[in-house]
Scaffold this active site. Structure first.
Site, mmCIF file in Angstrom:
data_model
loop_
_atom_site.group_PDB
_atom_site.id
_atom_site.type_symbol
_atom_site.label_atom_id
_atom_site.label_comp_id
_atom_site.label_asym_id
_atom_site.label_seq_id
_atom_site.Cartn_x
_atom_site.Cartn_y
_atom_site.Cartn_z
ATOM 1 C CG ASP A 84 -14.791 97.742 -33.050
ATOM 2 O OD1 ASP A 84 -15.616 98.917 -32.218
ATOM 3 O OD2 ASP A 84 -14.022 96.720 -32.429
ATOM 4 C CB CYS A 123 -20.259 104.960 -16.906
ATOM 5 S SG CYS A 123 -19.854 104.656 -18.407
HETATM 6 P P1 NAD Z 1 -17.106 99.230 -25.076
HETATM 7 O O1 NAD Z 1 -15.789 98.560 -24.693
HETATM 8 O O2 NAD Z 1 -18.445 99.128 -25.216
HETATM 9 O O3 NAD Z 1 -17.096 99.759 -27.058
HETATM 10 C C1 NAD Z 1 -15.554 99.998 -27.235
HETATM 11 C C2 NAD Z 1 -15.249 99.635 -28.357
HETATM 12 O O4 NAD Z 1 -13.887 100.322 -29.151
HETATM 13 C C3 NAD Z 1 -15.033 98.124 -28.593
HETATM 14 O O5 NAD Z 1 -15.932 97.130 -30.376
HETATM 15 C C4 NAD Z 1 -13.352 98.004 -28.939
HETATM 16 O O6 NAD Z 1 -13.410 97.104 -30.264
HETATM 17 C C5 NAD Z 1 -13.310 98.740 -29.514
HETATM 18 N N1 NAD Z 1 -12.040 99.978 -29.961
HETATM 19 C C6 NAD Z 1 -11.356 99.337 -29.061
HETATM 20 N N2 NAD Z 1 -9.761 99.581 -29.666
HETATM 21 C C7 NAD Z 1 -9.996 100.360 -31.231
HETATM 22 C C8 NAD Z 1 -9.191 100.568 -31.613
HETATM 23 N N3 NAD Z 1 -7.551 100.852 -31.590
HETATM 24 N N4 NAD Z 1 -9.837 101.256 -33.005
HETATM 25 C C9 NAD Z 1 -10.951 100.569 -33.669
HETATM 26 N N5 NAD Z 1 -11.955 100.397 -32.227
HETATM 27 C C10 NAD Z 1 -11.658 99.888 -31.131
HETATM 28 O O7 NAD Z 1 -16.949 100.685 -24.763
HETATM 29 P P2 NAD Z 1 -17.875 101.691 -24.695
HETATM 30 O O8 NAD Z 1 -19.382 101.169 -23.346
HETATM 31 O O9 NAD Z 1 -18.451 101.966 -25.731
HETATM 32 O O10 NAD Z 1 -17.230 102.714 -24.121
HETATM 33 C C11 NAD Z 1 -16.477 103.461 -24.625
HETATM 34 C C12 NAD Z 1 -15.989 104.748 -24.264
HETATM 35 O O11 NAD Z 1 -17.375 105.905 -23.818
HETATM 36 C C13 NAD Z 1 -15.648 105.017 -22.427
HETATM 37 O O12 NAD Z 1 -15.283 105.671 -22.469
HETATM 38 C C14 NAD Z 1 -16.445 105.022 -21.757
HETATM 39 O O13 NAD Z 1 -16.190 105.307 -20.189
HETATM 40 C C15 NAD Z 1 -17.013 105.810 -22.378
HETATM 41 N N6 NAD Z 1 -19.297 105.862 -22.143
HETATM 42 C C16 NAD Z 1 -19.595 105.079 -22.217
HETATM 43 C C17 NAD Z 1 -21.000 104.866 -21.992
HETATM 44 C C18 NAD Z 1 -21.966 103.984 -21.093
HETATM 45 O O14 NAD Z 1 -22.934 103.852 -21.155
HETATM 46 N N7 NAD Z 1 -21.781 102.367 -21.822
HETATM 47 C C19 NAD Z 1 -21.600 106.294 -21.916
HETATM 48 C C20 NAD Z 1 -20.919 107.211 -21.429
HETATM 49 C C21 NAD Z 1 -19.397 106.918 -21.905
#
Ligand code: NAD
Length: 433
Positions: free
Chosen positions: A30, A262
């Site tokens: 991250d 989401c």
């Molecule tokens: P989040 O914001 O909790 O986590 C994303 C992480 O990615 C952050 O910690 C950020 O610092 C990191 N990041 C961003 N760019 C980066 C890079 N270039 N290098 C390293 N780290 C980087 O997001 P989330 O809720 O985990 O969601 C992630 C994806 O999964 C989204 O597309 C979301 O739609 C999808 N999704 C989420 C859920 C859910 O329940 N939250 C369920 C299914 C799918």
């Protein structure tokens, strides 16, 4: 297998922990240094039932590592999973792809030997093609395939859903990548349906599923409004509908509207794609409009309940967008709180897990309580906004004793079965009189 996961949020972290528990060597990457510092020191950064124990166990047995260096996470990986955010674009509401594009560019430099790049983030149709082009442009020598691996976990149940998925969907156009992903998911063979489809179909399945669930929620919410006006009872209606296997029982609980990180963003992104491809998705568009309006309607119900009371104090039970999580992103509860504040309401809020996250947004605009009963002290009304189990277990006699005026606005229908009216409460629920 050796796996690198980019992004350690609500998806990346449980996925990393789960894959480590299955025996893989996982490196979670991250760019948020604070997050990595905390994870490295053995502190989980999100609340998910069952996450902490597995997290600690797998750090100890060295299956799970954390880094802010893309090189460290990618150079030895057989599979690199992209799990970064795809937030809504502030103007168009399409999925903002900047984190995906950045991650693709950064990881491309360190690909070393044949690597499968798997997208777990929810991404628009055609993103696999885009990632492929970015990697080729950045590192023309890279040997790789891009697959779509949509994530269906439910926040609050992430660990459960990781180990007991309903289905695993894999979108790939490459036989070589198919073999790698088959090996990755070997532990799930016979336990869950593993569906291999075209990459673009896989990307669409994720949005189509979330939009369908959002529509189902909005449908029962509209049905609840109808029942209130017509004298029917939405619980009975939902039960009767749910007994039809074609409809199913789940997602038929009326409430204050859907939220979370989401459904709102994915419905908007899907509606945007419909317009882009000249195939308007009118049901999804109507769902978005109706769901947005619902939060205002719900706030107005609470305000109406305390009408005529001078400077009323309202207790708020629940801030998270649903039970089992500390996530307040796009939470209907938070949106209702904001609207109540705009109407100058005096609020005392309580949530079992989400107060720390809520504080970052609400600051000192509200009072915070450390329990549901402390929140209602001298309150003129309590509004139940998140379906935490503990709210349904509350002792109504005790509740009444603590409150100044015994009024409950139960937007999750959690106390209905206790018959609060019989105990002298003014009680408002959803979808029944
Ligand atoms: P989040 O914001 O909790 O986590 C994303 C992480 O990615 C952050 O910690 C950020 O610092 C990191 N990041 C961003 N760019 C980066 C890079 N270039 N290098 C390293 N780290 C980087 O997001 P989330 O809720 O985990 O969601 C992630 C994806 O999964 C989204 O597309 C979301 O739609 C999808 N999704 C989420 C859920 C859910 O329940 N939250 C369920 C299914 C799918």
């Amino acid at each position: 297998m050796k796996i690198g996961i980019i992004g350690t949020g609500y998806v990346g972290l449980p996925t990393g922990v789960g894959l480590a528990e299955l025996g893989n060597e996982v490196v979670c990457i991250d760019k948020d240094e604070e997050k990595i510092k905390s994870l490295k020191s053995g502190k989980v950064t999100i609340f998910e039932d069952g996450l902490e124990d597995l997290f600690k166990k797998n750090i100890q047995n060295e299956k799970l590592k954390f880094t802010s260096s893309m090189e460290e996470g990618v150079k030895n990986a057989d599979v690199v999973i992209i799990a970064v955010g795809t937030p809504p674009h502030p103007v168009t509401k399409e999925a903002d792809m900047k984190y995906i594009h950045q991650a693709a560019e950064e990881l491309a430099q360190y690909i070393n030997g044949y690597t499968v790049v798997a997208t777990k983030s929810t991404v628009p149709v055609g993103t696999g093609d885009e990632i492929e082009a970015i990697i080729k442009k950045t590192n023309s020598k890279a040997e790789f395939d891009v697959v779509s691996l949509p994530e269906f976990l439910r926040e609050g149940f992430a660990i459960h859903d990781f180990f007991e998925p309903d289905r695993i969907v894999v979108g790939t156009n490459s036989p070589k990548a198919t073999e790698v992903i088959k090996k990755l998911y070997e532990p799930f063979e016979g336990k869950a349906e593993i569906l291999f489809v075209k990459r673009k179909s896989s990307e669409t399945i994720k949005y189509a599923s979330n939009a369908f669930l959002a529509m189902k929620i909005h449908y029962i919410n509209e049905m609840a409004d109808f029942c209130e006006k017509s004298g029917a009872d939405v619980f009975e209606v939902a039960k009767g509908m749910g007994l039809d296997n074609r409809i199913g029982k789940r997602f038929l609980n009326p409430g204050p509207g859907y939220g979370g990180s989401c459904f709102p963003k994915d419905t908007n992104a899907m509606a945007y794609m419909g317009k882009k491809y000249g195939a308007p998705l009118s049901l999804i568009e109507a769902t978005i409009r109706g769901n947005d309006l619902r939060k205002t309607q719900m706030a107005m119900r609470i305000i109406k309940a305390v009408e005529g009371i001078d400077n009323p104090k309202i207790a708020i039970w629940g801030l998270a967008f649903k039970n089992g999580t500390d996530d307040v992103r796009e939470s209907p509860a938070m949106q209702i709180v904001e609207q109540l504040l705009k109407n100058n309401a005096r609020l005392c809020v309580y949530d079992p897990k989400a107060v720390a996250n809520a504080k970052k947004i609400l600051g000192d605009k509200v009072e915070y309580a450390s329990s549901e009963l402390k929140a209602v002290k001298n309150a003129d009304a309590v509004a139940v906004l998140t379906e935490w189990d503990e709210f349904s277990k509350v002792d109504l006699q005790e509740l009444k004793k603590q409150m100044k005026t015994p009024k409950i606005v139960d937007l999750r229908n959690m106390l209905k079965e206790k018959n609060p009216v019989n105990m002298g409460f003014e009680y408002y629920c959803i979808g029944a009189n």
